[in-house]
Design a protein around this motif. Structure first.
Motif, PDB file in Angstrom:
ATOM      1  N   TRP A   1       0.868  -1.180   0.000  1.00  0.00           N
ATOM      2  CA  TRP A   1       0.000   0.000   0.000  1.00  0.00           C
ATOM      3  C   TRP A   1       0.901   1.224   0.000  1.00  0.00           C
ATOM      4  CZ3 TRP A   1      -4.739   1.430  -1.013  1.00  0.00           C
ATOM      5  CH2 TRP A   1      -5.254   2.627  -0.514  1.00  0.00           C
ATOM      6  N   LEU A   2       0.827   2.009  -1.072  1.00  0.00           N
ATOM      7  CA  LEU A   2       1.711   3.148  -1.235  1.00  0.00           C
ATOM      8  C   LEU A   2       0.913   4.438  -1.422  1.00  0.00           C
ATOM      9  CD1 LEU A   2       4.137   1.585  -3.893  1.00  0.00           C
ATOM     10  CD2 LEU A   2       4.457   1.598  -1.417  1.00  0.00           C
ATOM     11  N   GLN A   3       1.470   5.523  -0.968  1.00  0.00           N
ATOM     12  CA  GLN A   3       0.932   6.850  -1.243  1.00  0.00           C
ATOM     13  C   GLN A   3       1.978   7.577  -2.069  1.00  0.00           C
ATOM     14  OE1 GLN A   3      -2.149   8.268   0.254  1.00  0.00           O
ATOM     15  NE2 GLN A   3      -1.869   9.903  -1.249  1.00  0.00           N
ATOM     16  N   ILE A   4       1.669   7.853  -3.325  1.00  0.00           N
ATOM     17  CA  ILE A   4       2.586   8.558  -4.211  1.00  0.00           C
ATOM     18  C   ILE A   4       1.883   9.818  -4.692  1.00  0.00           C
ATOM     19  CG2 ILE A   4       3.997   8.462  -6.289  1.00  0.00           C
ATOM     20  CD1 ILE A   4       4.107   5.457  -6.024  1.00  0.00           C
ATOM     21  N   GLY A   5       2.327  10.949  -4.193  1.00  0.00           N
ATOM     22  CA  GLY A   5       1.638  12.196  -4.509  1.00  0.00           C
ATOM     23  C   GLY A   5       0.231  12.161  -3.963  1.00  0.00           C
ATOM     24  N   SER A   6      -0.716  12.464  -4.801  1.00  0.00           N
ATOM     25  CA  SER A   6      -2.119  12.445  -4.385  1.00  0.00           C
ATOM     26  C   SER A   6      -2.780  11.099  -4.633  1.00  0.00           C
ATOM     27  CB  SER A   6      -2.900  13.533  -5.135  1.00  0.00           C
ATOM     28  OG  SER A   6      -2.896  13.274  -6.541  1.00  0.00           O
ATOM     29  N   ASN A   7      -2.013  10.116  -5.136  1.00  0.00           N
ATOM     30  CA  ASN A   7      -2.572   8.819  -5.510  1.00  0.00           C
ATOM     31  C   ASN A   7      -2.290   7.749  -4.465  1.00  0.00           C
ATOM     32  OD1 ASN A   7      -3.473   9.562  -8.283  1.00  0.00           O
ATOM     33  ND2 ASN A   7      -1.270   9.913  -8.584  1.00  0.00           N
ATOM     34  N   LYS A   8      -3.275   6.878  -4.274  1.00  0.00           N
ATOM     35  CA  LYS A   8      -3.144   5.717  -3.401  1.00  0.00           C
ATOM     36  C   LYS A   8      -2.926   4.502  -4.288  1.00  0.00           C
ATOM     37  CE  LYS A   8      -6.225   7.604   0.161  1.00  0.00           C
ATOM     38  NZ  LYS A   8      -6.507   8.890  -0.538  1.00  0.00           N
ATOM     39  N   ILE A   9      -1.887   3.711  -3.990  1.00  0.00           N
ATOM     40  CA  ILE A   9      -1.481   2.616  -4.874  1.00  0.00           C
ATOM     41  C   ILE A   9      -1.497   1.290  -4.135  1.00  0.00           C
ATOM     42  CG2 ILE A   9       0.253   1.843  -6.528  1.00  0.00           C
ATOM     43  CD1 ILE A   9      -0.662   4.727  -6.997  1.00  0.00           C
ATOM     44  N   ILE A  10      -2.071   0.272  -4.768  1.00  0.00           N
ATOM     45  CA  ILE A  10      -1.864  -1.113  -4.348  1.00  0.00           C
ATOM     46  C   ILE A  10      -0.928  -1.725  -5.378  1.00  0.00           C
ATOM     47  CG2 ILE A  10      -2.891  -3.373  -3.914  1.00  0.00           C
ATOM     48  CD1 ILE A  10      -5.509  -1.937  -3.245  1.00  0.00           C
ATOM     49  N   LEU A  11       0.309  -1.965  -4.979  1.00  0.00           N
ATOM     50  CA  LEU A  11       1.304  -2.526  -5.892  1.00  0.00           C
ATOM     51  C   LEU A  11       1.433  -4.018  -5.611  1.00  0.00           C
ATOM     52  CD1 LEU A  11       3.481  -2.203  -8.053  1.00  0.00           C
ATOM     53  CD2 LEU A  11       5.098  -1.576  -6.238  1.00  0.00           C
ATOM     54  N   ASP A  12       0.938  -4.817  -6.532  1.00  0.00           N
ATOM     55  CA  ASP A  12       0.939  -6.276  -6.380  1.00  0.00           C
ATOM     56  C   ASP A  12       1.479  -6.871  -7.669  1.00  0.00           C
ATOM     57  OD1 ASP A  12       0.587  -8.783  -5.413  1.00  0.00           O
ATOM     58  OD2 ASP A  12      -1.599  -8.765  -5.443  1.00  0.00           O
TER      59      ASP A  12
END
Length: 436
Positions: free
Chosen positions: A305-316
């Motif tokens: 679970w990542l927060q990159i800038g204003s975006n929330k990311i699920i990196l799988d």
């Protein structure tokens, strides 16, 4: 040189390396060869860089007293690992499966480490080289050992069991992974089931997911079984979603304990439950298990679970097959998130089922509403007519590098993004593109 003699050298130089880029002073270098390279050619370089000895299978190197000549370097490595394994009288737990084996290994290790000196497979060193290297990294203070076993064809797990000699086993599941090598779902079950076969023949014990009926069939005649799941098991729990994160309600006869995790998705429920079952079996208190699970944070592109800038990311983006893809997409679709985007890479090693499985995946994606969908890889090319129309925001790129270039040019804002694909699709570069 015989294995027992090599082992005496190993006891003096217990760091084993197979890559000259990772050498340490005083290590043992095993000059492994492959289809396109001859490891023997790197033996002298390894010795110059500080290796104590080099194990080779080129007789011409026998004149160097620092070169140990064997018939086959890989076989010598595996035999040495098995010799080392035989020095221990502690529980060895083997884990295999189509999905979740690395996460399961990490969770089980975190739980057992609350009470025992625990050694486990590093990363995903789970193949014909990784398994023996894992064994040789186990030190004399070990009280528990966890060995992850990957496979893409039959007889592979059986071979690893002969080397690692597990006492306990976990098959997480059997799905459509490495279909090309296994030859269909029945081939997958037969291949993964080789772990059960070994334990059955050697009086071992298994931890079994009671929610998967086929595992019960595969485990016939194994006398020692510990079960876990959502019902009809010794250890029962239920998944609860707290936003994107999984929480598990662990049921006992008189109470319910909530276990918090940093794991994304309800599909991680059985991974948590087997860690609970293993922990309780080996005497770990539920409070210690709760602490261990809460402290585990996934990494290496596995449900991060990542927060990159204003975006929330699920990196799988470490692995993908039809079962894990479907679970991840449905979980993401049902999560309480806004502006959802899917960035999906192709699934590898699908063999003759490649086109069908990717068509099924596209059909699943089309059942939900998305802010944007990016499909990556030639695997989707034949399915493009299904999705490229004015009503759906789908884009397709041959490679993740091309997709990353597009993302840099048109970066999303305030979006929730699921990035998933097989390792070969290299979908992590798309997450990096968001960092600018």
């Amino acid at each position: 040189m015989e294995t027992a003699q090599i082992y005496k050298l190993y006891e003096q130089h217990p760091d084993v390396q197979t890559d000259t880029r990772k050498l340490t002073a005083g290590c043992l270098f095993f000059a492994l060869s492959g289809a396109n390279f001859d490891g023997n050619k790197f033996a002298e370089e390894a010795l110059e860089k500080g290796a104590a000895y080099a194990v080779v299978d080129d007789a011409q190197l026998g004149g160097n007293d620092k070169c140990i000549v064997v018939d086959n370097v890989l076989v010598a490595l595996q035999q040495l690992a098995n010799y080392h394994r035989r020095q221990f009288d502690i529980p060895f737990i083997a884990i295999t499966g189509s999905n979740g084996k690395t996460t399961t290994k990490e969770l089980v290790a975190a739980v057992l480490a609350r009470k025992y000196m625990t050694y486990a497979t590093a990363g995903n060193l789970n193949n014909h080289i990784g398994v023996p290297l894992t064994l040789l990294r186990i030190k004399k203070d070990a009280q528990m050992a966890i060995i992850e076993m990957g496979a893409n064809h039959q007889k592979e797990i059986a071979g690893y069991c002969e080397i690692a000699m597990p006492d306990y086993g976990i098959i997480t599941n059997c799905g459509k992974a490495h279909i090309e090598g296994f030859g269909g779902i029945e081939g997958v079950r037969k291949g993964k089931g080789e772990l059960y076969d070994y334990l059955r023949a050697h009086g071992g014990k298994i931890f079994r997911n009671a929610d998967l009926d086929y595992l019960a069939e595969m485990a016939h005649d194994i006398k020692e079984q510990v079960t876990y799941g959502s019902a009809n098991a010794e250890y029962i729990g239920k998944p609860i979603m707290q936003g994107v994160f999984l929480q598990v309600a662990m049921m006992t006869a008189h109470s319910e304990t909530l276990l918090d995790t940093h794991l994304v998705g309800a599909y991680n429920f059985p991974n948590v439950m087997v860690a609970v079952a293993v922990g309780r079996y080996f005497g770990i208190s539920i409070d210690e298990i709760k602490t261990a699970l809460a402290g585990y944070n996934p990494d290496n592109s596995r449900s991060q679970w990542l927060q990159i800038g204003s975006n929330k990311i699920i990196l799988d983006a470490y692995n993908a097959n039809p079962m894990s893809m479907r679970a991840a997409i449905i979980n993401f679709a049902e999560a309480e998130l806004t502006n959802k985007c899917l960035w999906i890479g192709g699934m590898k090693e699908m063999g003759s089922e490649e086109q069908y499985e990717h068509r099924e995946l596209v059909s699943l994606i089309a059942q939900y509403e998305w802010r944007e969908v990016i499909l990556v890889g030639h695997e989707f090319k034949h399915n493009l007519p299904l999705v490229l129309n004015e009503d759906l925001w789908y884009k397709w790129f041959e490679t993740s590098a091309e997709a990353a270039a597009y993302i840099k040019q048109y970066p999303p804002e305030d979006c929730s993004i699921l990035i998933k694909g097989s390792r070969g699709s290299k979908m992590e570069v798309m997450a990096e593109a968001l960092r600018g």
